[in-house]
Structures are given as C-alpha cells and as structure tokens.
Write an enzyme that holds these catalytic residues in place. Structure first.
Site, short mmCIF file in Angstrom:
data_model
loop_
_atom_site.label_atom_id
_atom_site.label_comp_id
_atom_site.label_asym_id
_atom_site.label_seq_id
_atom_site.Cartn_x
_atom_site.Cartn_y
_atom_site.Cartn_z
N SER A 139 0.87 -1.18 0.00
CA SER A 139 0.00 0.00 0.00
C SER A 139 0.90 1.22 0.00
O SER A 139 2.07 1.14 0.41
CB SER A 139 -0.86 0.00 1.27
OG SER A 139 -1.47 1.26 1.45
N TYR A 151 -2.07 -0.21 10.65
CA TYR A 151 -2.02 -0.71 9.25
C TYR A 151 -0.71 -0.34 8.54
O TYR A 151 -0.07 -1.21 7.94
CB TYR A 151 -3.25 -0.18 8.51
CG TYR A 151 -3.39 -0.51 7.05
CD1 TYR A 151 -3.89 -1.75 6.62
CD2 TYR A 151 -3.07 0.43 6.08
CE1 TYR A 151 -4.06 -2.03 5.27
CE2 TYR A 151 -3.25 0.16 4.72
CZ TYR A 151 -3.74 -1.07 4.33
OH TYR A 151 -3.91 -1.34 2.98
N LYS A 186 2.17 -2.73 6.72
CA LYS A 186 2.49 -2.59 5.29
C LYS A 186 3.96 -2.23 5.09
O LYS A 186 4.57 -2.64 4.11
CB LYS A 186 1.56 -1.56 4.64
CG LYS A 186 0.10 -2.04 4.54
CD LYS A 186 -0.05 -3.26 3.62
CE LYS A 186 -1.51 -3.62 3.37
NZ LYS A 186 -1.69 -4.78 2.48
#
Ligand code: NDP
Length: 259
Positions: A144, A157, A161
């Site tokens: 991402s 998150y 990532k």
C-alpha cells in the site's frame, strides 16, 4: 492474451476487490488460477464468474484463512493437485485496521498483523520450498502507499504494510540466486468494498468520498483492474530482472508534496 499460459497462480483474498480483478486478469492471460479466500462462497462465486466470462479459464476456489499456516499450505497443496506446482503467488488478502495508537486494543494490533503481515509470510513460506527447488517463481505482495507515508489515525495498518515491503526485499534477496522473484505493488486509493466501508464509517460519507477523489493529481481513484495489469506484468516472463522491488500505483499521489 497468453502472457501467463502454462503458469499456475494462487491469489489470496480473491473473492472480491483487487484480488478478484487479479484472478480474472491472470485467467484471461492463460494462467490456471486458485482463488484462496476466507469467504468460501465469495471465492466460488468469483471463480464461477471468471469461468463463465473467460473462454477456457481454469479456476479453483479454496476456502483459506491466510492467518493460519496450515490453511495456506492446504490451499497450495490443492493447487498442486489440480493444476501442478504453483509458480505465481499473489499475497493480496488484507484488512484495514485504522485506530489511534494509545486507545487501540491489543486485539486490533494482533488482528492487523495476523492478516496483513503474518498472512503474507504464511503464503511465501508455503510456496518457497518448491519454487526454490524448481528455480522458478514470482511472488507478488500487495502492500500500500501506507508502506511509505503515514496518515494520522490509521495505526497500525501502515506498520504492517512497511513490514510487507521489508519482507519483500528480504525474501527477494534471499532467493534471487534461485531465480525466485519477490516484488510488491503499492496501490493508492482503489475503489473496492474496503474503500466503501471506510467512506461509510466516516461521519459524512459523501464528503469523505469527495475528499478521496480530490487527493490524487489525476483527480480520481484507481480501479482494481489497474492493479491487476501490473500484477500480470510482474507474474509474466516480461519482468525477469525485476526483483525485491515495489511498483506504486497511485496516479502520482505519493510524488506530490502539496498543492
Ligand atoms: P477487500 O476487502 O475488497 O478484499 C479483501 C479480500 O481479502 C476479501 O475478500 C476478504 O474476505 C479477504 N480476506 C480478509 N481476511 C482474509 C484472511 N484471513 N484470509 C483470506 N482472505 C482474507 O480489499 P481490497 O481488494 O481493497 O484490498 C486488497 C489488498 O489491497 C489488501 O491487502 C489491501 O490492504 C490492499 N490495498 C487496498 C487499497 C484500496 O484502496 N482498496 C489501497 C492499498 C492497498 P472477507 O470479505 O471474507 O473478509
């Protein structure tokens, strides 16, 4: 339309969104595709839809939980039984866990890492021994733009990532002598259920949607098919010297300082 003919690909989280688009694009390019997905019914439905829409498509749906090494191993074994050795793995399954660091629960942290980082490692570990032995393989990890840039309130998150990029680089170097390539794709905003869920969780979903569309220099967000095209390229024999690398698909957003 035969850029992946003869290859067997396994795509995690392929029931919908980016994973489904990758599975569809792979099948259209001649790969046999295994859709490894938590929601078995969604996997079956997407596999059926691909089989109906792509002439000669070979698909198999396998209910899989990427957080469980045994479940991922079973999906790889099912792929081998159905089509032969897995030559392409796309670690796509992922979840958004967006929280404030200090009020986040331990469960939020664990859930995020279980899917977004352990899940990627579980996939790699399940296919690597065979790829190394056969001296052939392409692993594509869906990271991402959160792997490079931070949005406040989206913890943890981006931490997971960032880890996906680290894992990609480490394994790409580790197995380069065995002709196994490990690369990542870093999408920016792509319109999927995940994005709709995020918009709908905001106090004003319409305003959140508009703000998202205004962000990229191209004034739109991406389509799952635009990620799938890059996955096809990385999986194919057109990218034999691309390894331990990451391709960003965000319409230029991460290159923009500010307007
Ligand atoms: P979706 O939520 O639309 O699809 C993700 C799929 O993964 C779902 O089908 C989901 O199944 C499945 N999944 C979730 N947990 C597991 C699990 N434990 N085992 C197997 N499958 C699982 O997401 P997107 O298509 O938008 O995202 C795909 C990937 O792309 C993710 O890694 C995400 O982080 C990344 N990404 C997405 C962006 C975007 O803007 N959409 C931007 C940047 C990166 P179920 O429905 O049953 O939960």
């Amino acid at each position: 339309m035969n850029r992946l003919t003869g290859k067997v690909a396994l795509v995690t989280g392929a029931g919908r969104g980016i994973g489904a688009a990758i599975a569809r694009a792979f099948a259209a390019e001649g790969a046999a595709v295994v859709l490894a997905e938590l929601d078995g019914a969604a996997a079956e439905a997407t596999a059926r839809e691909i089989a109906n829409g792509v002439r000669g498509a070979q698909t198999l749906a396998v209910q899989t939980d990427v957080t469980q090494p045994a479940s991922v191993r079973a999906a790889v074994e099912a792929a081998q039984r159905a089509f032969g050795p897995v030559g392409v793995l796309v670690n796509n399954a992922g979840i958004n866990v967006f929280a404030d660091p200090l009020t986040m629960t331990d469960d939020d942290w664990r859930r995020c890492f279980a899917v977004d980082l352990d899940g990627v490692w579980n996939g790699c570990r399940a296919v690597l021994p065979d790829m190394v032995q056969r001296r052939a393989g392409s692993i594509i990890n869906i990271a991402s733009t959160h792997a490079f840039q931070i949005i406040p309130g989206c913890f943890p998150y981006p931490v997971a990532k960032h880890g996906v990029i680290g894992l990609t680089r480490a394994l790409g170097i580790e197995y380069a002598p065995n002709n196994v390539r490990v690369n990542a794709i870093a999408p920016g905003y792509i319109e999927t259920q995940l994005t709709h869920d995020w918009w709908n969780a905001q106090p004003d979903p319409q305003a959140a949607r508009k703000a998202t569309l205004d962000l990229p220099p191209m004034k739109r967000i991406g389509r799952p098919e635009e990620v799938a095209m890059t996955a096809v390229f990385l999986a194919s024999d057109e990218a034999p010297f691309i390894n331990a690398s990451c391709i960003t698909i965000d319409g230029g957003r991460t290159a923009l300082h500010h307007e």
